[in-house]
Design an enzyme around this catalytic site. Structure first.
Site, PDB file in Angstrom:
ATOM      1  N   LYS A  14       5.585  -4.674 -11.462  1.00 30.84           N
ATOM      2  CA  LYS A  14       6.433  -3.907 -10.534  1.00 30.84           C
ATOM      3  C   LYS A  14       7.407  -4.822  -9.783  1.00 30.84           C
ATOM      4  CE  LYS A  14       2.908  -2.052  -8.245  1.00 30.84           C
ATOM      5  NZ  LYS A  14       1.693  -2.520  -8.919  1.00 30.84           N
ATOM      6  N   ARG A  90       0.724   5.284  -3.200  1.00 32.37           N
ATOM      7  CA  ARG A  90      -0.469   4.879  -3.947  1.00 32.37           C
ATOM      8  C   ARG A  90      -1.559   5.925  -3.883  1.00 32.37           C
ATOM      9  NH1 ARG A  90       0.516  -0.939  -3.677  1.00 32.37           N
ATOM     10  NH2 ARG A  90      -0.985  -2.053  -4.951  1.00 32.37           N
ATOM     11  N   ARG A 129      -1.525 -15.577 -12.396  1.00 31.30           N
ATOM     12  CA  ARG A 129      -0.809 -15.573 -11.114  1.00 31.30           C
ATOM     13  C   ARG A 129      -1.665 -16.180 -10.004  1.00 31.30           C
ATOM     14  NH1 ARG A 129       1.236  -9.886  -8.875  1.00 31.30           N
ATOM     15  NH2 ARG A 129      -0.842  -9.768  -8.034  1.00 31.30           N
ATOM     16  N   ARG A 135      -2.466 -16.095  -4.379  1.00 34.72           N
ATOM     17  CA  ARG A 135      -2.635 -14.919  -3.531  1.00 34.72           C
ATOM     18  C   ARG A 135      -4.121 -14.681  -3.298  1.00 34.72           C
ATOM     19  NH1 ARG A 135       0.690  -9.556  -5.163  1.00 34.72           N
ATOM     20  NH2 ARG A 135      -1.304  -8.563  -4.745  1.00 34.72           N
ATOM     21  N   ARG A 146      -9.493  -3.891  -7.127  1.00 34.39           N
ATOM     22  CA  ARG A 146      -8.150  -3.298  -7.106  1.00 34.39           C
ATOM     23  C   ARG A 146      -7.930  -2.388  -8.306  1.00 34.39           C
ATOM     24  NH1 ARG A 146      -5.212  -8.621  -6.836  1.00 34.39           N
ATOM     25  NH2 ARG A 146      -3.295  -7.489  -7.279  1.00 34.39           N
TER      26      ARG A 146
HETATM   27  P1  ATP Z   1       1.208  -6.319  -8.212  1.00 33.86           P
HETATM   28  O1  ATP Z   1       1.906  -7.000  -7.095  1.00 33.86           O
HETATM   29  O2  ATP Z   1       0.871  -7.225  -9.316  1.00 33.86           O
HETATM   30  O3  ATP Z   1       1.925  -5.103  -8.696  1.00 33.86           O
HETATM   31  P2  ATP Z   1      -0.705  -4.942  -6.596  1.00 33.86           P
HETATM   32  O4  ATP Z   1      -0.094  -3.637  -6.890  1.00 33.86           O
HETATM   33  O5  ATP Z   1      -2.186  -4.976  -6.575  1.00 33.86           O
HETATM   34  O6  ATP Z   1      -0.256  -5.931  -7.688  1.00 33.86           O
HETATM   35  P3  ATP Z   1       0.647  -5.175  -4.025  1.00 33.86           P
HETATM   36  O7  ATP Z   1       1.466  -3.992  -4.330  1.00 33.86           O
HETATM   37  O8  ATP Z   1       1.314  -6.396  -3.580  1.00 33.86           O
HETATM   38  O9  ATP Z   1      -0.247  -5.625  -5.256  1.00 33.86           O
HETATM   39  O10 ATP Z   1      -0.443  -4.729  -2.920  1.00 33.86           O
HETATM   40  C1  ATP Z   1      -1.406  -5.630  -2.431  1.00 33.86           C
HETATM   41  C2  ATP Z   1      -2.348  -4.908  -1.493  1.00 33.86           C
HETATM   42  O11 ATP Z   1      -1.623  -4.377  -0.359  1.00 33.86           O
HETATM   43  C3  ATP Z   1      -3.089  -3.704  -2.069  1.00 33.86           C
HETATM   44  O12 ATP Z   1      -4.234  -4.062  -2.785  1.00 33.86           O
HETATM   45  C4  ATP Z   1      -3.398  -2.900  -0.789  1.00 33.86           C
HETATM   46  O13 ATP Z   1      -4.502  -3.440  -0.095  1.00 33.86           O
HETATM   47  C5  ATP Z   1      -2.160  -3.138   0.073  1.00 33.86           C
HETATM   48  N1  ATP Z   1      -1.147  -2.071  -0.124  1.00 33.86           N
HETATM   49  C6  ATP Z   1       0.101  -2.232  -0.635  1.00 33.86           C
HETATM   50  N2  ATP Z   1       0.755  -1.059  -0.703  1.00 33.86           N
HETATM   51  C7  ATP Z   1      -0.095  -0.120  -0.232  1.00 33.86           C
HETATM   52  C8  ATP Z   1      -0.024   1.304  -0.063  1.00 33.86           C
HETATM   53  N3  ATP Z   1       1.059   2.008  -0.423  1.00 33.86           N
HETATM   54  N4  ATP Z   1      -1.104   1.940   0.459  1.00 33.86           N
HETATM   55  C9  ATP Z   1      -2.209   1.256   0.821  1.00 33.86           C
HETATM   56  N5  ATP Z   1      -2.343  -0.062   0.675  1.00 33.86           N
HETATM   57  C10 ATP Z   1      -1.310  -0.761   0.155  1.00 33.86           C
HETATM   58 MG    MG Z   2       3.622  -6.510  -6.373  1.00 39.77          MG
END
Ligand code: ATP
Ligand code: MG
Length: 192
Positions: A14, A90, A129, A135, A146
């Protein structure tokens, strides 16, 4: 305004694709994960709360997240072409709040760019990563959590968006590679 959501499992790319699309189409990129990590770095109250969830691989509560997103959205530079939401919504609750937020601003969701990547590739990327970026939530135990959260709380949104008629899926293959994916997504956006 163009309002895209980029949707996919942890490690689906993403952030990477958002950065490319931002350049090609002059869009703003809102990554909720980046926003939260920024708050953690600053040591703000929000950051302290966020960290307690992120480190466990859990989602930040909907109410809090919805407020954060609306705030960032309303502070985009004036005259923006459009926006890519990365990491939001989400949950179904977040998606409903987003629909309401767009309604109130006379905006609408243009399309959801859905990234479909096999589980093996996702896991390999996240572990790689972990070594490169360090991270805190990229360790094997948290990654597992996750994925579980993704499958139970987030993945059902794909059907929700499909029913709305806004879901556009892109399937990653090694042959296509990240460049091929960007090309296909960009072609799609141009065709809108
Ligand atoms: P990637 O970055 O590889 O797509 P990811 O989707 O797990 O992986 P991030 O989108 O960076 O990572 O999110 C990291 C963390 O931040 C999530 O695991 C969650 O705890 C929190 N988070 C981010 N966005 C939301 C959201 N919309 N609602 C609730 N928690 C969130
Ligand atoms: Mg991300």
């Amino acid at each position: 305004m163009l309002n895209f959501v980029i949707f996919g499992a942890p490690g689906s790319g993403k952030g990477t694709y958002s950065a490319k699309l931002k350049e090609i189409f002059q869009l703003e990129h809102i990554s909720t994960g980046d926003v939260l990590r920024g708050e953690i770095r600053k040591g703000s109250d929000l950051g302290i709360v966020a960290k307690s969830y992120i480190d466990k691989g859990q989602l930040i509560p909907d109410e809090l997240m919805i407020g954060i997103l609306a705030n960032v959205y309303d502070n985009l530079p004036a005259g923006s072409n459009g926006v890519i939401l990365d990491g939001f919504p989400r949950t179904i609750t977040q998606a409903e709040a987003l629909a309401k937020m767009f309604d109130e601003r006379n905006e609408k969701l243009t399309a959801v760019i859905d990234l479909e990547v096999s589980q093996d590739i996702l896991l390999a990327r996240l572990l790689r990563r972990a070594k490169l970026e360090g991270r805190a939530d990229d360790n094997e135990e948290t990654i597992k959590k996750r994925f579980e959260v993704y499958h139970t709380q987030t993945k059902p949104l794909a059907d929700y968006f499909k029913e709305m008629g806004v879901l556009k899926s892109f399937y990653y293959t090694d042959e296509l590679g990240p460049e091929g994916m960007v090309r296909e997504i960009a072609e799609y956006i141009k065709s809108l």
